[in-house]
Write a protein that holds these residues in place. Structure first.
Motif, mmCIF file in Angstrom:
data_model
loop_
_atom_site.group_PDB
_atom_site.id
_atom_site.type_symbol
_atom_site.label_atom_id
_atom_site.label_comp_id
_atom_site.label_asym_id
_atom_site.label_seq_id
_atom_site.Cartn_x
_atom_site.Cartn_y
_atom_site.Cartn_z
ATOM 1 N N THR A 144 0.797 -1.161 0.008
ATOM 2 C CA THR A 144 0.084 0.134 0.020
ATOM 3 C C THR A 144 0.860 1.384 -0.042
ATOM 4 O O THR A 144 2.119 1.098 0.301
ATOM 5 C CB THR A 144 -0.872 0.072 1.189
ATOM 6 O OG1 THR A 144 -0.132 0.080 2.417
ATOM 7 C CG2 THR A 144 -1.640 -1.377 1.359
ATOM 8 N N TYR A 169 -5.358 8.408 -2.337
ATOM 9 C CA TYR A 169 -4.617 7.925 -3.723
ATOM 10 C C TYR A 169 -4.046 6.661 -3.342
ATOM 11 O O TYR A 169 -3.503 6.299 -2.323
ATOM 12 C CB TYR A 169 -3.699 8.849 -4.281
ATOM 13 C CG TYR A 169 -4.270 9.878 -4.853
ATOM 14 C CD1 TYR A 169 -4.813 9.782 -6.253
ATOM 15 C CD2 TYR A 169 -4.123 11.254 -4.320
ATOM 16 C CE1 TYR A 169 -5.364 10.931 -6.866
ATOM 17 C CE2 TYR A 169 -4.730 12.278 -5.080
ATOM 18 C CZ TYR A 169 -5.550 12.190 -6.220
ATOM 19 O OH TYR A 169 -5.950 13.362 -6.663
ATOM 20 N N GLY A 170 -4.052 5.599 -4.472
ATOM 21 C CA GLY A 170 -3.478 4.418 -4.365
ATOM 22 C C GLY A 170 -2.107 4.329 -5.115
ATOM 23 O O GLY A 170 -1.663 5.658 -5.662
ATOM 24 N N GLU A 172 0.819 2.945 -7.931
ATOM 25 C CA GLU A 172 1.005 1.924 -8.941
ATOM 26 C C GLU A 172 2.310 2.205 -9.679
ATOM 27 O O GLU A 172 2.986 3.210 -9.330
ATOM 28 C CB GLU A 172 -0.160 2.106 -10.018
ATOM 29 C CG GLU A 172 -0.129 0.847 -11.166
ATOM 30 C CD GLU A 172 0.078 -0.399 -10.360
ATOM 31 O OE1 GLU A 172 0.941 -1.231 -10.408
ATOM 32 O OE2 GLU A 172 -1.173 -0.938 -10.227
ATOM 33 N N ASP A 183 -8.172 5.179 -6.096
ATOM 34 C CA ASP A 183 -8.419 3.904 -5.247
ATOM 35 C C ASP A 183 -9.713 3.520 -5.359
ATOM 36 O O ASP A 183 -10.496 3.594 -4.539
ATOM 37 C CB ASP A 183 -7.998 3.977 -3.923
ATOM 38 C CG ASP A 183 -7.951 2.750 -3.044
ATOM 39 O OD1 ASP A 183 -8.134 1.629 -3.679
ATOM 40 O OD2 ASP A 183 -7.812 2.935 -1.845
ATOM 41 N N VAL A 209 -7.421 -1.782 -11.346
ATOM 42 C CA VAL A 209 -6.802 -1.444 -10.111
ATOM 43 C C VAL A 209 -6.153 -2.550 -9.487
ATOM 44 O O VAL A 209 -4.950 -2.477 -8.941
ATOM 45 C CB VAL A 209 -7.354 -0.337 -9.273
ATOM 46 C CG1 VAL A 209 -6.709 -0.123 -7.874
ATOM 47 C CG2 VAL A 209 -7.676 1.148 -9.797
ATOM 48 N N LYS A 210 -7.048 -3.513 -9.277
ATOM 49 C CA LYS A 210 -6.734 -4.776 -8.568
ATOM 50 C C LYS A 210 -5.677 -5.671 -9.381
ATOM 51 O O LYS A 210 -4.627 -6.116 -8.731
ATOM 52 C CB LYS A 210 -7.776 -5.680 -8.190
ATOM 53 C CG LYS A 210 -8.686 -4.963 -7.059
ATOM 54 C CD LYS A 210 -10.179 -5.664 -6.895
ATOM 55 C CE LYS A 210 -10.979 -5.251 -6.093
ATOM 56 N NZ LYS A 210 -12.242 -5.782 -5.868
#
Length: 336
Positions: A144, A169-170, A172, A183, A209-210
Motif C-alpha cells: 500500500t 490515492y493508491g 502503482e 483507489d 486497479v486490483k
C-alpha cells in the motif's frame, strides 16, 4: 498483422441523467452540466433538482434536509483543495446516509472528479527523483502507499508519500516509474447508497486497479480475464444507454477490444514473424467461448466477432493471413 499498442486514458465527460425520473427537467440538466465541469452546485439548485419529494412539511423532515444540505456543502468545500481531499472523502463516508440516492450518486461522482482534478498535484508529490529511487530499492509487490512510505528514510520524502496516502490515492508502478492512481476498490463503501450504473462503472475501474491489464507494454492477465473485462464493458453499454460515465466506459471498451483482437506490443495476438496465432490466447478464447451458449454468443457483438475470427483463423491454417487482416479491419479496427 502487428499493431502498435495504444494507451487510452479514460476521460470523464457527458451528463448524468436517468429515465423515468420525476424531477424538474431544466434544473436536472443544468445540474448535470455543472457536475461535468466540476463547478460546485448551489444549494437552491440541489434542493430543486435532487431533494427527495415529500408531501409533508414536518419539522423533523426540515431538520433532516437542512442537516443533509450542510453535510453536502461541507463535502463540496473540502473537495476544492488537495490538502483537504482526504477530509472530503471522510465526510462523504461518514454522512452519505443523510443523502437520497440521487445526491449520494452525484457526490460520489464529484469525489472521483476531484481525484482527477488533483492528479497533477498528487503526481508531483511522488515524481521527486529521491522518492522514485527509494521506491525502486524498497518497494515490494502489492505494497500500500502507506507501507511504501514507511520504507523511506528521508523524512521529507516519507511525509510526501504519507500525504498522498492521506489524500486517498493508491500506488502503482510500470516500467520503473511509480505514480498515483484513484483507489477505486475503496469506493465500494458507497455501493448501498448510489445508482446501479455507477456501481457497475466502479467495478470495471476497480478490476483494473486490483490487477492491471497491461504492464510494460504486455498483457499480464489471462485471456479469459481479458475477455471477461471486455464483456463487462459491453454489458454496461448495452444496459445503460444514458449514464454520466458512459463515455469513460466507451473508451475502456475500445481499449479492451484492441487488446482482445490485436494484443499489445510485447504480447501480440499474431506473431509478427510467423503470423501464427498465440497458442495461449487461442486456448483461452476457445475455453471462454465454450462456456457460452449459441444464443449468448449471438447476443454479444464481442463474442460473435471473436467466434468468427477463430473460425477464420482455422480456415487459414492458424495464421493471420490477408483474409484475417481484412476481417479485423472490418470488425475491429474502427474500435466502435
Amino acid at each position: 498483422m502487428n499493431r502498435k499498442g495504444k494507451d487510452t486514458q479514460l476521460a470523464i465527460h457527458s451528463r448524468y441523467a436517468r429515465k423515468k425520473v420525476a424531477r424538474p427537467l431544466t434544473a436536472a440538466v443544468l445540474a448535470a452540466v455543472m457536475l461535468g465541469t466540476g463547478v460546485a452546485l448551489p444549494s437552491s439548485l440541489l434542493q430543486g433538482a435532487y431533494a427527495a419529494s415529500s408531501t409533508t412539511t414536518s419539522a423533523k423532515q426540515a431538520v433532516s434536509a437542512n442537516t443533509a444540505q450542510r453535510s453536502y456543502n461541507l463535502f463540496l468545500q473540502r473537495l476544492q483543495k488537495p490538502s483537504t481531499l482526504g477530509l472530503a472523502r471522510a465526510t462523504l463516508v461518514n454522512r452519505i446516509k443523510q443523502f437520497d440516492s440521487y445526491r449520494a450518486t452525484i457526490a460520489v461522482l464529484q469525489l472521483e472528479n476531484a481525484y482527477m482534478k488533483h492528479m497533477d498535484y498528487a503526481s508531483n508529490l511522488i515524481y521527486k527523483e529521491s522518492i522514485q529511487d527509494a521506491l525502486l530499492r524498497n518497494y515490494k509487490a502489492n505494497m500500500t502507499i502507506n507501507q511504501a512510505a514507511a520504507t523511506l528514510t528521508n523524512k521529507a520524502d516519507r511525509e510526501a508519500l504519507q500525504q498522498l496516502g492521506a489524500m486517498g490515492y493508491g500506488l502503482e508502478t510500470s516500467e520503473g516509474v511509480f505514480y498515483p492512481i484513484i483507489d477505486y476498490p475503496a469506493f465500494s463503501t458507497f455501493y448501498n447508497y448510489i445508482h446501479g450504473d455507477i456501481i457497475d462503472y466502479i467495478n470495471i475501474m476497480a478490476a483494473e486497479v486490483k490487477a492491471p491489464t497491461s504492464y510494460d507494454a504486455g498483457i499480464v492477465i489471462s485471456p479469459t480475464e481479458l475477455l471477461k473485462r471486455g464483456l463487462a464493458t459491453e454489458a454496461f453499454l448495452n444496459r445503460y444507454p444514458v449514464s454520466n460515465r458512459r463515455t469513460a466506459v466507451e473508451d475502456n471498451y475500445r481499449l479492451m477490444k484492441f487488446y482482445i483482437f490485436y494484443g499489445s506490443d510485447n504480447t501480440p495476438l499474431f506473431d509478427p514473424q510467423t503470423q501464427e496465432i498465440d497458442p495461449l490466447f487461442e486456448a483461452g478464447y476457445r475455453k471462454s467461448l465454450n462456456s457460452y451458449s449459441a444464443q449468448q454468443i449471438k447476443n454479444s457483438r464481442l463474442l460473435t466477432d471473436l467466434s468468427d475470427l477463430l473460425k477464420l483463423v482455422d480456415q487459414n491454417g492458424g495464421k493471420g493471413t490477408d483474409a484475417v487482416e481484412q476481417f479485423l479491419k472490418q470488425r475491429v479496427s474502427d474500435l466502435s
